[in-house]
Design a protein around this motif. Structure first.
Motif, PDB file in Angstrom:
ATOM      1  N   LYS A 231       0.818  -1.213   0.000  1.00 21.60           N
ATOM      2  CA  LYS A 231       0.000   0.000   0.000  1.00 21.60           C
ATOM      3  C   LYS A 231       0.852   1.264   0.000  1.00 21.60           C
ATOM      4  O   LYS A 231       0.427   2.303  -0.513  1.00 21.60           O
ATOM      5  N   GLU A 232       2.034   1.177   0.595  1.00 22.01           N
ATOM      6  CA  GLU A 232       2.855   2.370   0.772  1.00 22.01           C
ATOM      7  C   GLU A 232       3.904   2.492  -0.332  1.00 22.01           C
ATOM      8  O   GLU A 232       4.541   1.504  -0.712  1.00 22.01           O
ATOM      9  N   GLU A 233       4.089   3.704  -0.823  1.00 18.66           N
ATOM     10  CA  GLU A 233       5.059   3.940  -1.885  1.00 18.66           C
ATOM     11  C   GLU A 233       6.472   3.558  -1.447  1.00 18.66           C
ATOM     12  O   GLU A 233       7.261   3.014  -2.228  1.00 18.66           O
ATOM     13  N   ARG A 234       6.818   3.837  -0.180  1.00 16.56           N
ATOM     14  CA  ARG A 234       8.163   3.505   0.314  1.00 16.56           C
ATOM     15  C   ARG A 234       8.390   2.002   0.278  1.00 16.56           C
ATOM     16  O   ARG A 234       9.507   1.552  -0.029  1.00 16.56           O
TER      17      ARG A 234
ATOM     18  N   ARG B 194       6.971  -0.100  -1.853  1.00 20.06           N
ATOM     19  CA  ARG B 194       7.126  -0.453  -3.269  1.00 20.06           C
ATOM     20  C   ARG B 194       8.533  -0.135  -3.766  1.00 20.06           C
ATOM     21  O   ARG B 194       9.152  -0.936  -4.475  1.00 20.06           O
ATOM     22  N   GLN B 195       9.053   1.030  -3.380  1.00 22.57           N
ATOM     23  CA  GLN B 195      10.398   1.419  -3.797  1.00 22.57           C
ATOM     24  C   GLN B 195      11.445   0.439  -3.283  1.00 22.57           C
ATOM     25  O   GLN B 195      12.348   0.026  -4.021  1.00 22.57           O
TER      26      GLN B 195
ATOM     27  N   GLN C 208      11.144  -3.032  -5.103  1.00 26.98           N
ATOM     28  CA  GLN C 208      11.611  -2.937  -6.494  1.00 26.98           C
ATOM     29  C   GLN C 208      13.124  -2.885  -6.555  1.00 26.98           C
ATOM     30  O   GLN C 208      13.754  -3.555  -7.373  1.00 26.98           O
TER      31      GLN C 208
END
Length: 250
Positions: A231-234, A236-237, A240
């Protein structure tokens, strides 16, 4: 079973943990992910009082205590309910594999030597090291030493086993043998909290994944939720970047 609340920890002016909460149920395999310096290892060490938190509460079955002002008997009782697997094995160089496993049983738990030998042999057998029981650490590979470290942690039959990046000090070709042992413990229902960078292991084994960054828990959920639908962009970063590094190595 185990609940920690509002843990804070600083080293000098550097605040490492900024109010961390975590609940672990019996049989859970909680995997903690995050970049270096995010507070993962410090969190693990405060649970076992290897570091003293500046603030926070711990509930562990019938034990309720402050993490910053626990009585020494309370600390001893918590440690009797936990096993700790270190990054760098922490084996006694002058003791054989079986003596390393027996040491805590005899000195800390006052188990008679006759029974300590039996318990230690069973633990070494479980991690595939019984045939090396009379070897000294210098005669063992890093993976074998870590398996002895795991045997030492599980020998007293603790309620929770804490793993602090158990494969980080190993050569890549030795990682698999240690992860296989941890996976087998998970299948047997061992309750574990594991700090690791091994993504495939986390995805396969974890019942709960916790992603930490900057001294806080950014996100937590099932392995499927975290790896497939963070859910959180951090989060995902981070995933990845780590997964790209793995692809590059392969």
């Amino acid at each position: 079973m185990l609940k920690i609340s509002n843990i804070h920890k600083s080293f000098g002016k550097n605040e490492i943990l900024k109010g961390v909460d975590l609940t672990v149920e019996k049989g859970d395999v909680v995997v903690i992910l995050g970049p270096s310096g995010s507070g993962k290892t410090t969190l693990l060490r405060t649970i076992d009082f290897l570091e003293t938190a500046d603030q926070g509460e711990l509930e562990f079955d019938d034990i309720k205590t402050s993490l910053s002002h626990a009585h020494k008997n309370t600390i001893l009782n918590v440690r009797r309910k936990t096993g700790f697997v270190y990054q760098n094995y922490n084996l006694f160089a002058n003791k054989t594999a079986i003596e390393n496993v027996m040491e805590g049983l005899i000195t800390a738990r006052k188990v008679p030597k006759k029974y300590a030998v039996e318990i230690a042999e069973n633990a070494l057998k479980k991690v595939g090291m019984l045939d090396r029981k009379d070897y000294y650490p210098s005669q063992l590979s890093g993976g074998q030493q870590q398996r002895v470290g795991i045997a030492r942690a599980i020998a007293p039959n603790p309620d929770v086993v804490l793993f602090d990046e158990p494969t980080s000090a190993l050569d890549p070709e030795l990682v698999g043998e240690v992860l296989a042992v941890i996976k087998e413990l998970a299948k047997e229902g061992t309750t574990m909290i594991v700090v690791t960078h091994e993504m495939s292991f986390a995805e396969e084994v974890a019942s709960q994944v916790v992603f930490m960054d900057g001294g806080v828990i950014v996100e937590q959920g099932t392995s499927k939720e975290i790896f497939n639908h963070p859910k959180e962009e951090r989060t995902r970063q981070f995933l990845q970047r780590i997964l790209k590094q793995v692809e590059y190595v392969i």
